[in-house]
Motif scaffolding. Structure first.
Motif, PDB file in Angstrom:
ATOM      1  N   THR A 130     -21.363   3.136  35.145  1.00  0.00           N
ATOM      2  CA  THR A 130     -21.892   2.032  34.341  1.00  0.00           C
ATOM      3  C   THR A 130     -20.794   1.387  33.508  1.00  0.00           C
ATOM      4  O   THR A 130     -20.696   0.151  33.421  1.00  0.00           O
ATOM      5  N   TYR A 131     -19.927   2.196  32.909  1.00  0.00           N
ATOM      6  CA  TYR A 131     -18.880   1.635  32.057  1.00  0.00           C
ATOM      7  C   TYR A 131     -17.776   0.982  32.884  1.00  0.00           C
ATOM      8  O   TYR A 131     -17.188  -0.024  32.458  1.00  0.00           O
ATOM      9  N   LEU A 132     -17.494   1.492  34.062  1.00  0.00           N
ATOM     10  CA  LEU A 132     -16.559   0.797  34.947  1.00  0.00           C
ATOM     11  C   LEU A 132     -17.143  -0.540  35.400  1.00  0.00           C
ATOM     12  O   LEU A 132     -16.416  -1.548  35.483  1.00  0.00           O
ATOM     13  N   ASP A 133     -18.444  -0.564  35.668  1.00  0.00           N
ATOM     14  CA  ASP A 133     -19.096  -1.829  36.014  1.00  0.00           C
ATOM     15  C   ASP A 133     -19.009  -2.815  34.853  1.00  0.00           C
ATOM     16  O   ASP A 133     -18.817  -4.025  35.062  1.00  0.00           O
ATOM     17  N   LEU A 134     -19.151  -2.308  33.623  1.00  0.00           N
ATOM     18  CA  LEU A 134     -19.049  -3.171  32.448  1.00  0.00           C
ATOM     19  C   LEU A 134     -17.669  -3.820  32.373  1.00  0.00           C
ATOM     20  O   LEU A 134     -17.549  -5.033  32.137  1.00  0.00           O
ATOM     21  N   LEU A 135     -16.627  -3.033  32.611  1.00  0.00           N
ATOM     22  CA  LEU A 135     -15.272  -3.587  32.593  1.00  0.00           C
ATOM     23  C   LEU A 135     -15.100  -4.624  33.692  1.00  0.00           C
ATOM     24  O   LEU A 135     -14.482  -5.674  33.477  1.00  0.00           O
ATOM     25  N   GLU A 136     -15.632  -4.331  34.869  1.00  0.00           N
ATOM     26  CA  GLU A 136     -15.514  -5.279  35.978  1.00  0.00           C
ATOM     27  C   GLU A 136     -16.275  -6.559  35.693  1.00  0.00           C
ATOM     28  O   GLU A 136     -15.770  -7.675  35.920  1.00  0.00           O
ATOM     29  N   ASP A 137     -17.508  -6.424  35.198  1.00  0.00           N
ATOM     30  CA  ASP A 137     -18.335  -7.606  34.938  1.00  0.00           C
ATOM     31  C   ASP A 137     -17.705  -8.508  33.880  1.00  0.00           C
ATOM     32  O   ASP A 137     -17.864  -9.737  33.925  1.00  0.00           O
TER      33      ASP A 137
ATOM     34  N   LEU B 179     -14.966  -2.483  22.380  1.00  0.00           N
ATOM     35  CA  LEU B 179     -16.323  -2.353  22.902  1.00  0.00           C
ATOM     36  C   LEU B 179     -16.776  -0.919  22.640  1.00  0.00           C
ATOM     37  O   LEU B 179     -16.099   0.029  23.047  1.00  0.00           O
ATOM     38  N   ALA B 180     -17.903  -0.774  21.958  1.00  0.00           N
ATOM     39  CA  ALA B 180     -18.412   0.554  21.612  1.00  0.00           C
ATOM     40  C   ALA B 180     -19.863   0.672  22.064  1.00  0.00           C
ATOM     41  O   ALA B 180     -20.784   0.317  21.323  1.00  0.00           O
ATOM     42  N   PRO B 181     -20.092   1.157  23.271  1.00  0.00           N
ATOM     43  CA  PRO B 181     -21.466   1.301  23.752  1.00  0.00           C
ATOM     44  C   PRO B 181     -22.152   2.527  23.162  1.00  0.00           C
ATOM     45  O   PRO B 181     -21.502   3.482  22.727  1.00  0.00           O
ATOM     46  N   VAL B 182     -23.450   2.483  23.153  1.00  0.00           N
ATOM     47  CA  VAL B 182     -24.277   3.636  22.816  1.00  0.00           C
ATOM     48  C   VAL B 182     -24.763   4.240  24.135  1.00  0.00           C
ATOM     49  O   VAL B 182     -25.437   3.551  24.915  1.00  0.00           O
ATOM     50  N   HIS B 183     -24.409   5.490  24.396  1.00  0.00           N
ATOM     51  CA  HIS B 183     -24.913   6.113  25.610  1.00  0.00           C
ATOM     52  C   HIS B 183     -26.446   6.114  25.565  1.00  0.00           C
ATOM     53  O   HIS B 183     -27.038   6.506  24.539  1.00  0.00           O
ATOM     54  N   PRO B 184     -27.109   5.676  26.626  1.00  0.00           N
ATOM     55  CA  PRO B 184     -28.571   5.720  26.631  1.00  0.00           C
ATOM     56  C   PRO B 184     -29.079   7.120  26.296  1.00  0.00           C
ATOM     57  O   PRO B 184     -28.663   8.115  26.876  1.00  0.00           O
ATOM     58  N   GLY B 185     -29.988   7.175  25.320  1.00  0.00           N
ATOM     59  CA  GLY B 185     -30.509   8.449  24.835  1.00  0.00           C
ATOM     60  C   GLY B 185     -30.112   8.735  23.400  1.00  0.00           C
ATOM     61  O   GLY B 185     -30.714   9.591  22.748  1.00  0.00           O
ATOM     62  N   TRP B 186     -29.105   8.010  22.902  1.00  0.00           N
ATOM     63  CA  TRP B 186     -28.692   8.152  21.503  1.00  0.00           C
ATOM     64  C   TRP B 186     -29.256   6.998  20.674  1.00  0.00           C
ATOM     65  O   TRP B 186     -29.504   5.905  21.188  1.00  0.00           O
TER      66      TRP B 186
END
Length: 244
Positions: free
Chosen positions: A75-82, A50-57
């Motif tokens: 946010t990324y911990l929430d992503l792992l949990e979700d 999983l490779a997110p783009v930090h908001p703003g990039w």
């Protein structure tokens, strides 16, 4: 596959996912997602990356209220949990390493199985400054890190770094908090990094109860781009040795 996840009315997260297997979260630095392409491609054959783009990039919006490293870490911990993900490898480079470290501090559910920090910023290390020549944010790559420019950050990316990291680009509490992070950790550092010196990296590694430090000869501030083979070999060795 790239998805746009709507987290709030004014906040969306762009995440590229590829591969199958053990989850592997890749967090880019100021130079953006492209600097992590060697990592994503290398692990896609054996992991669910999983490779997110930090908001703003990369022209992604960042609302004004989303303005701290803690926002990204949560946010990324929430992503792992979700996603119901566990035993996750979390790798962060430069600014992304700061986010990864803050995730580990907050990982009460112990979803992170291994942590890899590559020339990471974040803590205040007494007597060692983070040097940002010409106002370039940490993670920008280019000559300050000893490698080819490869495309510097956009004005929006630079603004995002300032918004998230603040004027000092550090958290004076972070180094002390790392003492409670028992996740096996690898701290990888470019030998020729002029933004954050190897001594900074050694102090970073020493703050963890269970961390090792690996120096990458010939690399500057973005070893994943400048010396990808040696960098990935070091990470592979760490993950293989630490995985039962």
């Amino acid at each position: 596959m790239t998805d746009v996840l709507v987290l709030h009315d004014d906040l969306a997260l762009t995440v590229t996912e590829t591969g199958e297997g053990r989850p592997f979260l890749v967090l880019h630095g100021g130079s953006g997602p492209d600097s992590m392409t060697p990592v994503v491609e290398h692990y896609a054959s054996t992991h669910h990356v999983l490779a997110p783009v930090h908001p703003g990039w990369d022209d992604t919006p960042r609302p004004d209220w989303f303005s701290g490293v803690d926002d990204l870490a949560t946010t990324y911990l929430d992503l792992l949990e979700d996603r119901g993900l566990a035993d996750v490898v979390v790798l962060g480079c430069s600014f992304g390493g700061w986010v990864a470290a803050e995730m580990a501090v907050r990982d009460r559910a112990r979803r992170i199985g291994h942590l890899v920090l590559v020339d990471a910023v974040g803590p205040e290390v007494p007597g060692i400054a983070v040097r940002v020549p010409g106002g370039r944010p940490p993670g920008a790559g280019g000559p300050p890190g000893g490698g080819p420019p490869g495309g510097g950050p956009s004005a929006a990316a630079m603004a995002a770094v300032r918004a998230y990291g603040g004027p000092t680009m550090s958290d004076p509490k972070l180094l002390r908090r790392l003492a409670r992070v028992h996740t096996p950790t690898l701290v990888v550092w470019g030998e020729d990094d002029l933004v954050v010196s190897p001594d900074f990296g050694r102090a970073y590694a020493a703050a963890f109860p269970d961390a090792r430090f690996e120096l990458i000869p010939g690399a500057g501030h973005v070893p994943t781009r400048e010396e990808p083979e040696a960098t990935l070999a070091a990470i592979d060795t760490f993950l293989t040795a630490e995985t039962p």
